[in-house]
Design an enzyme around this catalytic site. Sequence first.
Site, PDB file in Angstrom:
ATOM      1  CE  LYS A  21      -2.716   1.089   3.747  1.00  0.00           C
ATOM      2  NZ  LYS A  21      -2.681   2.507   4.146  1.00  0.00           N
ATOM      3  CB  SER A  22       3.700   2.369   2.114  1.00  0.00           C
ATOM      4  OG  SER A  22       3.063   2.344   3.353  1.00  0.00           O
ATOM      5  NE  ARG A  26       6.064   6.490   0.882  1.00  0.00           N
ATOM      6  CZ  ARG A  26       5.143   6.368   1.861  1.00  0.00           C
ATOM      7  NH1 ARG A  26       4.002   5.766   1.629  1.00  0.00           N
ATOM      8  NH2 ARG A  26       5.378   6.853   3.065  1.00  0.00           N
ATOM      9  N   GLY A  93      -5.372   8.326   5.196  1.00  0.00           N
ATOM     10  CA  GLY A  93      -4.474   9.311   5.803  1.00  0.00           C
ATOM     11  C   GLY A  93      -3.234   9.524   4.945  1.00  0.00           C
ATOM     12  NE  ARG A 121      -5.811   8.799  10.932  1.00  0.00           N
ATOM     13  CZ  ARG A 121      -5.157   7.947  10.149  1.00  0.00           C
ATOM     14  NH1 ARG A 121      -5.765   7.407   9.111  1.00  0.00           N
ATOM     15  NH2 ARG A 121      -3.910   7.648  10.386  1.00  0.00           N
ATOM     16  CB  SER A 166       4.764  10.554  11.115  1.00  0.00           C
ATOM     17  OG  SER A 166       3.909  10.536   9.985  1.00  0.00           O
ATOM     18  CD  GLN A 168       0.226   8.548   6.978  1.00  0.00           C
ATOM     19  OE1 GLN A 168      -0.303   9.440   7.641  1.00  0.00           O
ATOM     20  NE2 GLN A 168      -0.391   7.425   6.679  1.00  0.00           N
ATOM     21  CG  ASP A 315       0.599   0.236   9.375  1.00  0.00           C
ATOM     22  OD1 ASP A 315       0.150   1.070  10.189  1.00  0.00           O
ATOM     23  OD2 ASP A 315       0.979   0.542   8.230  1.00  0.00           O
ATOM     24  NE  ARG A 388      -2.526  -1.413   8.474  1.00  0.00           N
ATOM     25  CZ  ARG A 388      -2.169  -1.850   7.264  1.00  0.00           C
ATOM     26  NH1 ARG A 388      -2.168  -3.138   7.008  1.00  0.00           N
ATOM     27  NH2 ARG A 388      -1.802  -1.006   6.325  1.00  0.00           N
TER      28      ARG A 388
HETATM   29  C1  S3P Z   1       2.283   5.002   6.190  1.00  0.00           C
HETATM   30  C2  S3P Z   1       2.886   5.350   7.363  1.00  0.00           C
HETATM   31  C3  S3P Z   1       2.344   4.978   8.680  1.00  0.00           C
HETATM   32  C4  S3P Z   1       1.374   3.816   8.580  1.00  0.00           C
HETATM   33  C5  S3P Z   1       0.389   3.986   7.466  1.00  0.00           C
HETATM   34  C6  S3P Z   1       1.088   4.143   6.135  1.00  0.00           C
HETATM   35  C7  S3P Z   1       2.867   5.480   4.928  1.00  0.00           C
HETATM   36  O1  S3P Z   1       1.683   6.102   9.222  1.00  0.00           O
HETATM   37  O2  S3P Z   1       0.712   3.632   9.800  1.00  0.00           O
HETATM   38  O3  S3P Z   1      -0.459   2.843   7.380  1.00  0.00           O
HETATM   39  O4  S3P Z   1       2.546   4.950   3.858  1.00  0.00           O
HETATM   40  O5  S3P Z   1       3.685   6.412   4.996  1.00  0.00           O
HETATM   41  P1  S3P Z   1       2.507   7.246  10.011  1.00  0.00           P
HETATM   42  O6  S3P Z   1       3.593   7.674   9.144  1.00  0.00           O
HETATM   43  O7  S3P Z   1       1.529   8.344  10.274  1.00  0.00           O
HETATM   44  O8  S3P Z   1       2.964   6.578  11.273  1.00  0.00           O
END
Ligand code: S3P
Length: 450
Positions: A21-22, A26, A93, A121, A166, A168, A315, A388
């Site tokens: 997913k991450s 990107r 998010g 959030r 983080s 993100q 996660d 999750r």
């Molecule tokens: C993610 C980073 C994590 C993770 C989320 C995906 C990402 O969040 O919990 O499921 O893709 O960068 P945080 O960076 O807010 O911890």
Amino acid sequence: MELRVKRAPRIDLEITVPGDKSISHRAVIIAALSNGVCTLRGFLPSEDCMHTVNALRTLGVRIEQPEPDTLIVHGKKRVLTPPKKEIDCGNSGTTMRLLAGLLAGQTFESRLVGDARLSRRPMDRVIAPLGKMGANIVAEGPEETPPLRIHGGSLRGIRYGLPVASAQVKSALLLAGLFAKGKTTVEEPVPTRNHTELMLNYFLVRTVKDENDTVTVFGDQVPESRDFTIPGDISSAAFWLVAAAVQPRGHLLVRDVGLNNTRTALLGVLLRMGAQVREAIEDVDQLEPRGIVEVTGFPLKGTVIQGREVPQLIDELPILAVAGALADGKTIIRHAGELRVKETDRIAAIAHNLRTMGAQVSELTDGLEIYGPAPLHGARVASFGDHRIAMAFGIAGLFAEGETIVQDADCIRESYPRFETVLEEFTNPKRMQISTPVIGSLSPAPVEEA
Ligand code: S3P
């Protein structure tokens, strides 16, 4: 949708899991900024990632999807089009925070909205540093929550120490940094997943990393268009890996999964709890390591998860909490306060559901204490609208007496379409496949310093 789960027979399976997913988020964002056409294979066509795809389409990027997991992205050489409507991030998010960074670099105004859950959030974590870079971002919700109205452009590079670990937020700043004057440096309190840095490098954008968990990007670079194949998601594999690990003699082989070491801390924890775990990296050609993981189950013992390990398995904590309930002795999870601001308050959700299934659990402000082994019994549990949590308790049901029903499980589609089909394979012995052993082994990760 409800998940209905019964006790698992002996697990002996070989599987693959959908794309990470991450990395999917990107890959499509950076391909969209590149100077040509990029084919992305193994893309995760989940609701969250499709929100990112549709957001980019709203910004004028042409993206074809000839197969659910293949995207052809026509890079816009960094020139995005002002959106004619607000951009819907759904419950993602990652979409909202990464796009906040990207849009902070654009001269036009945009508005990011989310569903009711995402709208609760925190966004101050991106608003403050992007503001220091020169963007004007207004959170329309109470206490800096979405929607976000973004007026960007004319950014200057900054040096910023992240107050919370983080990926993100780091990624939002690196994406904004691409559009900023000079260099943008992000210092992390502890290392988080480094997919943005690797994806930028893969698209030939220069970044510099130093030993003190610091990464720098230089502005004014155009990503060079490339094709990319996304590996399987280790966070999705985690559910099945834990199922095999907690079942004595259970055995699971996962092929073609991402093995980036900022994401694999789960494997070290399972080893420490007593499972046998092997991993073999087969390919690093596209910078993201990918390969095989094999787990054999043993009676597990409780452990402590804390410190630097936490961001690298953030996660996986819901499913590791389930493993803790089934392990012998106490499992402690701490320094995980971030779980309270995920898709739901995961600390409260895990404690509630484990108790409903018969486990003894104490809630800490930043974690949990779980006393195992619990004789779990089937029950009706809630997803709390969190993918999750829903999947973790689907797995708990495989080790409970009687039937477990996970209510409101549609949210699973945000990250793992077809999870229920695989779950069925774990409960239906007729469809079991025999898997073959692989080479390469790991040693248990020591408990991290507090
Ligand atoms: C993610 C980073 C994590 C993770 C989320 C995906 C990402 O969040 O919990 O499921 O893709 O960068 P945080 O960076 O807010 O911890």
